[in-house]
Design a protein around this motif. Structure first.
Motif, PDB file in Angstrom:
ATOM      1  N   THR A 137       0.844  -1.201   0.000  1.00  0.00           N
ATOM      2  CA  THR A 137       0.000   0.000   0.000  1.00  0.00           C
ATOM      3  C   THR A 137       0.877   1.248   0.000  1.00  0.00           C
ATOM      4  N   LEU A 138       2.104   1.095  -0.450  1.00  0.00           N
ATOM      5  CA  LEU A 138       3.005   2.228  -0.663  1.00  0.00           C
ATOM      6  C   LEU A 138       2.634   2.830  -2.017  1.00  0.00           C
ATOM      7  N   ASN A 139       1.927   3.948  -1.994  1.00  0.00           N
ATOM      8  CA  ASN A 139       1.406   4.571  -3.214  1.00  0.00           C
ATOM      9  C   ASN A 139       2.162   5.861  -3.494  1.00  0.00           C
ATOM     10  N   ASN A 140       3.108   5.788  -4.422  1.00  0.00           N
ATOM     11  CA  ASN A 140       3.956   6.934  -4.763  1.00  0.00           C
ATOM     12  C   ASN A 140       3.322   7.691  -5.924  1.00  0.00           C
ATOM     13  N   TYR A 142       1.169  11.413  -7.410  1.00  0.00           N
ATOM     14  CA  TYR A 142       1.218  12.870  -7.336  1.00  0.00           C
ATOM     15  C   TYR A 142       0.206  13.416  -6.335  1.00  0.00           C
ATOM     16  N   SER A 143       0.517  14.582  -5.797  1.00  0.00           N
ATOM     17  CA  SER A 143      -0.434  15.354  -5.010  1.00  0.00           C
ATOM     18  C   SER A 143      -0.009  16.816  -5.094  1.00  0.00           C
ATOM     19  N   LEU A 144      -0.797  17.680  -4.516  1.00  0.00           N
ATOM     20  CA  LEU A 144      -0.392  19.065  -4.313  1.00  0.00           C
ATOM     21  C   LEU A 144      -0.148  19.255  -2.827  1.00  0.00           C
ATOM     22  N   GLY A 145       0.943  19.938  -2.508  1.00  0.00           N
ATOM     23  CA  GLY A 145       1.277  20.220  -1.117  1.00  0.00           C
ATOM     24  C   GLY A 145       1.121  21.692  -0.803  1.00  0.00           C
ATOM     25  N   ILE A 146       0.851  21.983   0.463  1.00  0.00           N
ATOM     26  CA  ILE A 146       0.716  23.355   0.946  1.00  0.00           C
ATOM     27  C   ILE A 146       1.327  23.418   2.337  1.00  0.00           C
ATOM     28  N   ASN A 147       2.025  24.514   2.663  1.00  0.00           N
ATOM     29  CA  ASN A 147       2.594  24.555   4.013  1.00  0.00           C
ATOM     30  C   ASN A 147       1.487  24.764   5.035  1.00  0.00           C
ATOM     31  N   GLN A 148       1.696  24.211   6.198  1.00  0.00           N
ATOM     32  CA  GLN A 148       0.627  24.171   7.203  1.00  0.00           C
ATOM     33  C   GLN A 148       0.228  25.558   7.682  1.00  0.00           C
ATOM     34  N   ALA A 149       1.160  26.488   7.655  1.00  0.00           N
ATOM     35  CA  ALA A 149       0.829  27.866   8.061  1.00  0.00           C
ATOM     36  C   ALA A 149      -0.182  28.471   7.098  1.00  0.00           C
ATOM     37  N   ASN A 150       0.037  28.306   5.798  1.00  0.00           N
ATOM     38  CA  ASN A 150      -0.917  28.817   4.814  1.00  0.00           C
ATOM     39  C   ASN A 150      -2.252  28.080   4.891  1.00  0.00           C
ATOM     40  N   ASN A 151      -2.174  26.780   5.206  1.00  0.00           N
ATOM     41  CA  ASN A 151      -3.417  26.011   5.204  1.00  0.00           C
ATOM     42  C   ASN A 151      -4.300  26.305   6.409  1.00  0.00           C
ATOM     43  N   LYS A 152      -3.737  26.924   7.427  1.00  0.00           N
ATOM     44  CA  LYS A 152      -4.584  27.389   8.523  1.00  0.00           C
ATOM     45  C   LYS A 152      -5.542  28.461   8.032  1.00  0.00           C
ATOM     46  N   VAL A 216       7.439  25.896  -1.665  1.00  0.00           N
ATOM     47  CA  VAL A 216       6.127  25.797  -1.011  1.00  0.00           C
ATOM     48  C   VAL A 216       6.280  25.987   0.492  1.00  0.00           C
ATOM     49  N   SER A 217       7.320  25.413   1.055  1.00  0.00           N
ATOM     50  CA  SER A 217       7.569  25.571   2.488  1.00  0.00           C
ATOM     51  C   SER A 217       7.746  27.037   2.864  1.00  0.00           C
ATOM     52  N   LYS A 218       8.423  27.787   2.006  1.00  0.00           N
ATOM     53  CA  LYS A 218       8.652  29.216   2.261  1.00  0.00           C
ATOM     54  C   LYS A 218       7.435  30.082   1.946  1.00  0.00           C
ATOM     55  N   GLY A 219       6.454  29.495   1.241  1.00  0.00           N
ATOM     56  CA  GLY A 219       5.276  30.268   0.870  1.00  0.00           C
ATOM     57  C   GLY A 219       5.443  31.038  -0.423  1.00  0.00           C
ATOM     58  N   ALA A 220       6.506  30.750  -1.206  1.00  0.00           N
ATOM     59  CA  ALA A 220       6.698  31.420  -2.494  1.00  0.00           C
ATOM     60  C   ALA A 220       5.594  31.040  -3.467  1.00  0.00           C
ATOM     61  N   CYS A 221       5.064  29.831  -3.308  1.00  0.00           N
ATOM     62  CA  CYS A 221       3.862  29.381  -4.009  1.00  0.00           C
ATOM     63  C   CYS A 221       2.896  28.855  -2.961  1.00  0.00           C
ATOM     64  N   LEU A 222       1.614  29.052  -3.197  1.00  0.00           N
ATOM     65  CA  LEU A 222       0.636  28.503  -2.257  1.00  0.00           C
ATOM     66  C   LEU A 222       0.675  26.976  -2.288  1.00  0.00           C
ATOM     67  N   LEU A 223       0.810  26.419  -3.493  1.00  0.00           N
ATOM     68  CA  LEU A 223       0.762  24.976  -3.681  1.00  0.00           C
ATOM     69  C   LEU A 223       1.955  24.513  -4.502  1.00  0.00           C
ATOM     70  N   GLY A 224       2.282  23.235  -4.394  1.00  0.00           N
ATOM     71  CA  GLY A 224       3.359  22.680  -5.192  1.00  0.00           C
ATOM     72  C   GLY A 224       3.139  21.220  -5.498  1.00  0.00           C
ATOM     73  N   GLU A 225       3.644  20.792  -6.628  1.00  0.00           N
ATOM     74  CA  GLU A 225       3.629  19.383  -7.027  1.00  0.00           C
ATOM     75  C   GLU A 225       4.516  18.582  -6.091  1.00  0.00           C
ATOM     76  N   VAL A 226       3.971  17.544  -5.481  1.00  0.00           N
ATOM     77  CA  VAL A 226       4.748  16.686  -4.597  1.00  0.00           C
ATOM     78  C   VAL A 226       4.422  15.228  -4.891  1.00  0.00           C
ATOM     79  N   PHE A 227       5.283  14.363  -4.411  1.00  0.00           N
ATOM     80  CA  PHE A 227       5.026  12.928  -4.450  1.00  0.00           C
ATOM     81  C   PHE A 227       4.648  12.488  -3.043  1.00  0.00           C
TER      82      PHE A 227
END
Length: 315
Positions: A137-140, A142-152, A216-227
């Motif tokens: 069940t290791l599913n590698n 795509y997703s979109l990531g967002i830093n937790q500060a922005n997602n609040k 994305v971690s720095k907030g330069a983009c709201l969202l980013g392509e992640v695995f």
């Protein structure tokens, strides 16, 4: 990562690189015995951390089971690793169901159900001399990531939430992506179509894949392509958004074995099935983080985890 291809093929004379696995290991407390005593087997992998770790796990389990093992992990791209299994230049590796279904077998649409996706790949690949063992069940995928500060602030949970925000406030939705994802039908263009997003071109920032996470971690983009299995998701405090319309294929990792090898050594299934049952996305994030964040060696990470989980022990 499961989708990244370099297009590098194998030389006509077969693989030449690799080194013997010299670890002095034995079956662990799970004790599967040594059914491979006298066998000479080659393991391989693609050239990214997760797949290298998984390839090393197979090699170490084979070694503990009595085989002499040649380590040919870290091949350049999916195609070369795939061809090594098909041709019998290598005996086993971990492959991804979505990669096989879309990239190797030429289908355009994924199968939404993970079990049915695996079954379809297993059945189709028999013709290519490849045996698929049960998937993890290791599913590698795509997703979109967002830093937790922005997602609040935005409280995004799904890609449908992103589509709704883009419709309400287009300027708020900026996405960092690598170049390939920005142009693939099974990447950003297809995702936007599936979810009814219409992002201005200026809101899409293209860059090298490794930079996306930090931006994305720095907030330069709201969202980013992640695995979904990337260790940086946890270390950089990112939330990942659910693909609620099941646009992206399922990329469950499963062992693949050259069929002639499996016919000769059917005990391989009993050795690797318990490993796959233990592997999942959370485990992958942890192990990938040790390599990609902490800088540890993939072989050492694989060995330490296998010992801890009782698959092998030092001789």
């Amino acid at each position: 990562m499961a989708l990244l291809l370099t297009g590098v093929g194998l030389a006509g004379c077969g693989l030449k690189s690799g080194s013997p696995m010299v670890d002095d290991v034995r079956p662990g407390p799970r004790d599967a015995g040594q059914p491979l005593k006298g066998a000479s087997l080659t393991v391989t992998s693609k050239n990214f951390s997760e797949n290298i770790i998984l390839g090393e796990m197979i090699g170490l389990i084979f070694k503990a089971a009595g085989a002499e093992v040649l380590d040919r992990t870290n091949l350049p791209g999916s195609i070369s690793a795939r061809e090594s299994i098909v041709k019998g230049d290598a005996d086993a590796m971990y492959e991804y169901t979505g990669t096989a279904w879309i990239t190797y077998l030429g289908h355009e649409k994924p199968i939404e159900n993970g079990q049915k996706q695996w079954e379809a790949v297993r059945d189709a690949d028999r013709a290519h001399g490849v045996t698929w063992l049960p998937q993890s069940t290791l599913n590698n995928t795509y997703s979109l990531g967002i830093n937790q500060a922005n997602n609040k602030k935005y409280k995004l949970k799904t890609l449908s939430d992103v589509a709704a925000l883009a419709k309400k406030d287009p300027s708020a939705v900026t996405i960092c992506v690598e170049n390939e994802f920005a142009s693939r039908d099974d990447g950003l263009p297809g995702m936007q179509k599936a979810y009814g997003m219409k992002l201005p071109a200026a809101n899409i920032k293209k860059m090298d894949a490794g930079i996306v996470y930090t931006q994305v971690s720095k907030g330069a983009c709201l969202l980013g392509e992640v695995f979904t299995t990337d260790g940086r998701i946890k270390s950089l405090h990112l939330d990942t958004l659910a693909d609620d319309k099941h646009f992206f294929p399922i990329y469950d990792a499963a062992p693949v074995v050259h069929s002639a090898t499996f016919k000769k050594y059917p005990a391989i299934a009993k050795l690797l099935d318990p490993l796959s049952k233990r592997l999942n996305t959370k485990v992958a994030q942890e192990l990938n983080g040790r390599v990609d964040v902490d800088g540890q060696d993939p072989h050492a990470v694989a060995k330490e985890w296998l010992i801890k989980e009782g698959f092998i022990k030092n001789g």
